[in-house]
Design an enzyme around this catalytic site. Structure first.
Site, PDB file in Angstrom:
ATOM      1  CE  LYS A  32      -8.844   1.096   0.310  1.00  0.00           C
ATOM      2  NZ  LYS A  32      -9.206  -0.009  -0.602  1.00  0.00           N
ATOM      3  CG  ASP A  59     -11.278   1.246  -3.088  1.00  0.00           C
ATOM      4  OD1 ASP A  59     -11.499   1.770  -4.189  1.00  0.00           O
ATOM      5  OD2 ASP A  59     -10.174   0.755  -2.780  1.00  0.00           O
ATOM      6  CE  LYS A  61      -9.276   0.923  -6.804  1.00  0.00           C
ATOM      7  NZ  LYS A  61      -9.320   0.113  -5.569  1.00  0.00           N
ATOM      8  CG  ASP A  64     -20.223  -2.219 -16.670  1.00  0.00           C
ATOM      9  OD1 ASP A  64     -20.580  -2.066 -17.856  1.00  0.00           O
ATOM     10  OD2 ASP A  64     -20.151  -3.328 -16.112  1.00  0.00           O
ATOM     11  CB  THR A 116      -0.764   4.425  -6.114  1.00  0.00           C
ATOM     12  OG1 THR A 116      -1.640   3.541  -5.435  1.00  0.00           O
ATOM     13  CG2 THR A 116      -1.236   5.840  -5.946  1.00  0.00           C
ATOM     14  NE  ARG A 208      -0.175  -3.968   0.997  1.00  0.00           N
ATOM     15  CZ  ARG A 208       0.209  -4.045  -0.264  1.00  0.00           C
ATOM     16  NH1 ARG A 208       0.643  -5.178  -0.763  1.00  0.00           N
ATOM     17  NH2 ARG A 208       0.154  -2.985  -1.046  1.00  0.00           N
TER      18      ARG A 208
END
Ligand code: C5P
Length: 229
Positions: A32, A59, A61, A64, A116, A208
């Site tokens: 990603k 990713d 996102k 608009d 999340t 991470r």
């Protein structure tokens, strides 16, 4: 062996990203690319991943008005990606414009529902509603499905409910996954990899816990063992 892991390459430069990709290359098929890495490499990371025959989830996102997102989607579609995303809160018309453009392409287009990193208190504070977080997620996912997109980014806690209501082929991509005992960081709605798979998650985005580990390959192996048991 089932491998639903997408590794989030949240790095500030090309060298760190390359090092991670090369280390994980034998274990991970999908990576990603988010805002940090895309912006810091001027998009060049996409070419590197393609040269390594890796699938890419872009990713960024997009959020608009329909016309602006449509042109961003044209860029993404031309890059031959595995998957890219928009924000469902951009609305029906925006998602419909993207779905029309993506028709016939092999890229999956999904929509972020609620991050999340948000929880029920945030929903109240932001929208002033007592509505349950899962209801808000369902409403957003339902609009996305009507618009003709392929699935959502959601918390694993909502994946099963969304599959039950919107169909098994409705794709669920879930961040906020933490191996047992892993640090939660800024994520609020977290679950373990095994729990996620049992509860309708198609792809799990993990950053991470893998990329900051001393031995990332070992962490991936342990997650795969856990979910394939
Ligand atoms: O490091 P961690 O496993 O928390 O990384 C999760 C990744 O998923 C990050 O790259 C983050 O931008 C992304 N993401 C998220 N929540 C969403 C959508 C994407 O955490 N709703």
């Amino acid at each position: 062996m089932k491998n639903p892991i997408i590794v989030a390459l949240d790095f500030p430069d090309m060298n760190q990203a390359k090092e991670c990709i090369d280390k994980l290359s034998s274990k991970i098929e999908i990576f990603k690319v988010g805002l940090e890495l895309f912006l810091n490499t001027g998009g060049e990371i996409l070419d590197y991943l393609r040269s390594k025959n890796k699938k890419v989830f872009l990713d960024l996102k997009f959020h608009d008005i329909p016309n602006t997102v449509l042109h961003a989607a044209k860029f993404a579609l031309a890059k031959d990606l595995f998957m890219f995303n928009v924000h469902t809160s951009g609305g029906y018309q925006m998602m419909k414009a993207v779905a029309k453009e993506a028709k016939g392409s092999k890229s999956l287009v999904i929509g972020v529902t609620l991050l999340t990193s948000l929880d029920q208190d945030d929903i109240f504070e932001m929208f002033g509603t007592e509505k349950k977080l899962s209801e808000v997620v369902f409403n957003l996912a339902n609009v996305l499905k009507k618009a003709g997109l392929n699935g959502v980014v959601c918390s694993a806690k909502e994946a099963k409910m969304l599959k039950e209501k919107l169909g098994n082929d409705f794709i669920t991509v879930c961040p906020g996954i933490r191996p047992q005992g892993g640090e939660q960081g800024d994520q609020k709605r977290v679950v373990t990899p095994a729990w996620a798979i049992k509860n309708g998650v198609d792809y799990m985005v993990i950053g991470r816990p893998i990329t900051k580990a001393k031995d990332p390959v070992l962490v991936v192996e342990e997650i795969l063992k856990e979910i394939n048991q």
